[in-house]
Design an enzyme around this catalytic site. Structure first.
Site, PDB file in Angstrom:
ATOM      1  N   SER A 244       0.848  -1.192   0.000  1.00  0.00           N
ATOM      2  CA  SER A 244       0.000   0.000   0.000  1.00  0.00           C
ATOM      3  C   SER A 244       0.877   1.233   0.000  1.00  0.00           C
ATOM      4  O   SER A 244       2.023   1.211   0.453  1.00  0.00           O
ATOM      5  CB  SER A 244      -0.963   0.091   1.174  1.00  0.00           C
ATOM      6  OG  SER A 244      -2.037  -0.810   1.046  1.00  0.00           O
ATOM      7  N   SER A 282      -2.327  -4.510  -2.758  1.00  0.00           N
ATOM      8  CA  SER A 282      -1.776  -3.188  -2.478  1.00  0.00           C
ATOM      9  C   SER A 282      -2.839  -2.120  -2.686  1.00  0.00           C
ATOM     10  O   SER A 282      -3.497  -2.065  -3.722  1.00  0.00           O
ATOM     11  CB  SER A 282      -0.586  -2.909  -3.415  1.00  0.00           C
ATOM     12  OG  SER A 282       0.049  -1.699  -3.079  1.00  0.00           O
ATOM     13  N   ASP A 284      -3.219   1.532  -3.429  1.00  0.00           N
ATOM     14  CA  ASP A 284      -2.400   2.650  -3.912  1.00  0.00           C
ATOM     15  C   ASP A 284      -3.315   3.829  -4.222  1.00  0.00           C
ATOM     16  O   ASP A 284      -4.045   3.819  -5.218  1.00  0.00           O
ATOM     17  CB  ASP A 284      -1.621   2.222  -5.156  1.00  0.00           C
ATOM     18  CG  ASP A 284      -0.803   0.963  -4.896  1.00  0.00           C
ATOM     19  OD1 ASP A 284       0.036   0.991  -3.984  1.00  0.00           O
ATOM     20  OD2 ASP A 284      -1.019  -0.039  -5.598  1.00  0.00           O
TER      21      ASP A 284
END
Length: 366
Positions: A244, A282, A284
């Protein structure tokens, strides 16, 4: 140990990229090379550390003028939506920011959002407010911190907001970056700024990152791993699913929400320059806001190129600053993640061919 972090306190005393002669891009930085170079933007951290099991905290990015009665134009972009960015839908729908932007640990995000609502409702002029959209981002710091303990509480949120200030910004293992890991190394909070020229008008663009993403670090085109630096590390993501990154972009350019959304996409794109893998797990995200809504002549879309470049370069440098400022940390379960060693990094960068100006080599901090 739980405390507000002061600029250039213990976590932030290591050298930054430019102190080492590593220059990202061609743009000119602001005086502090930090998001606080944007007038009216302040940053506060509260670090929550109870070794060995807890390494967490909260970071507040506070625009002076923001509030439910005085929202700022804003944009948001999701590169990969495996995350808990509180307040996303209204921010995207209306293109306005009503509160400071807070960053923290994944399972603490909801408690932080509640504390932020309480803090804002107590501000002068908010006595009659009946609806509020708090914006809180998060990264999973569970590799080094006992994330299930949810150690960030209301008092930590209020301390970060109340201590927010201009000037130098503490980086590395501080606030929301206390327990984060990125690209194989101990990471944390990082910041940078640029002062692009937009159609003859000088503006400031500042970025702040909470770096916690997977991939392989690249610095000036050179691949850098713990192994190449002669380091041993516990693997924070054996299944490739941990990651992240939260990016906050601030500017004093008079942009509208649509233009800010265009700019903030570049913040997520920029993570690829640093080696981001954008894995399944993740989250983002990037949020951008302007501190000068409706002032001056609007910037034409065709003139946004320098601002886009400023965002790209600023994010890349902020990620590197987050790594260089961080410290080797042993945390939950005895896991250890090494810091990026500046001396070995410089040796690696100067060992091979580089183009003019790509790496100026080490120099004394100025």
């Amino acid at each position: 140990m739980e405390h507000p972090a002061h600029p250039r306190s213990a976590p932030g005393t290591r050298l930054r990229a430019r102190d080492l002669g590593i220059v990202i891009g061609r743009g000119v930085t602001g005086p502090l090379n930090a998001i606080t170079d944007v007038p009216g933007v302040r940053v506060g951290h509260t670090t929550v550390r109870r070794p060995p099991g807890v390494h967490s905290g909260v970071t507040a990015v506070v625009p002076d003028a923001v509030g439910p009665r005085t929202p700022l134009p804003a944009g948001v972009f999701t590169g990969n939506g495996y995350g808990k960015l509180v307040g996303t839908t209204q921010l995207a729908e209306l293109g306005t920011l009503e509160t400071p932007v807070l960053l923290t640990s994944t399972l603490s995000a909801f408690r932080v959002a509640d504390a932020l609502v309480g803090w804002v409702l107590e501000r002068p002029g908010c006595e009659e407010v009946r609806s509020l959209n708090p914006v809180v981002g998060e990264c999973n710091d569970g590799f080094l911190s006992d994330i299930r303990a949810r150690p960030v509480h209301e008092e930590h949120v209020r301390a970060a907001l109340d201590a927010a200030s201009g000037g130098p910004v503490a980086e590395g293992c501080v606030g929301a970056g206390t327990g984060t890991v990125a690209l194989g190394f101990k990471a944390g909070v990082g910041t940078a700024s640029r002062t692009p020229d937009l159609a003859g008008r000088r503006c400031t663009v500042g970025v702040l990152v909470q770096a916690n993403f997977g991939g392989t670090l690249r610095v000036l085109g050179r691949t850098v791993t713990p192994g190449s630096m002669g380091l041993e590390a516990d693997d924070p993501a054996p299944d490739g699913e941990t990651g992240s990154c939260m990016v906050v972009v601030a500017t004093d350019a008079p942009l509208d929400a649509r233009q800010l959304t265009r700019a903030v996409r570049r913040a997520v794109f920029a993570l690829a320059r640093s080696g981001a893998a954008y894995s399944h797990g993740s989250g983002d995200y990037a949020v951008a806001f302007s501190t000068r809504p409706g002032t001056g002549v609007p910037v034409a879309d065709a003139g946004l190129g320098p601002l886009f470049e400023a965002v790209l370069d600023g994010v890349e440098e902020a990620v590197l600053n987050s790594l260089l400022a961080a410290e080797t940390t042993t945390g939950f379960g005895g896991r250890t993640v090494p810091a990026l060693p500046a001396d070995r990094l410089l040796s690696a960068l100067t060992a091979g061919p580089f183009g003019p100006g790509e790496c100026a080599g080490p120099r004394s901090p100025g």
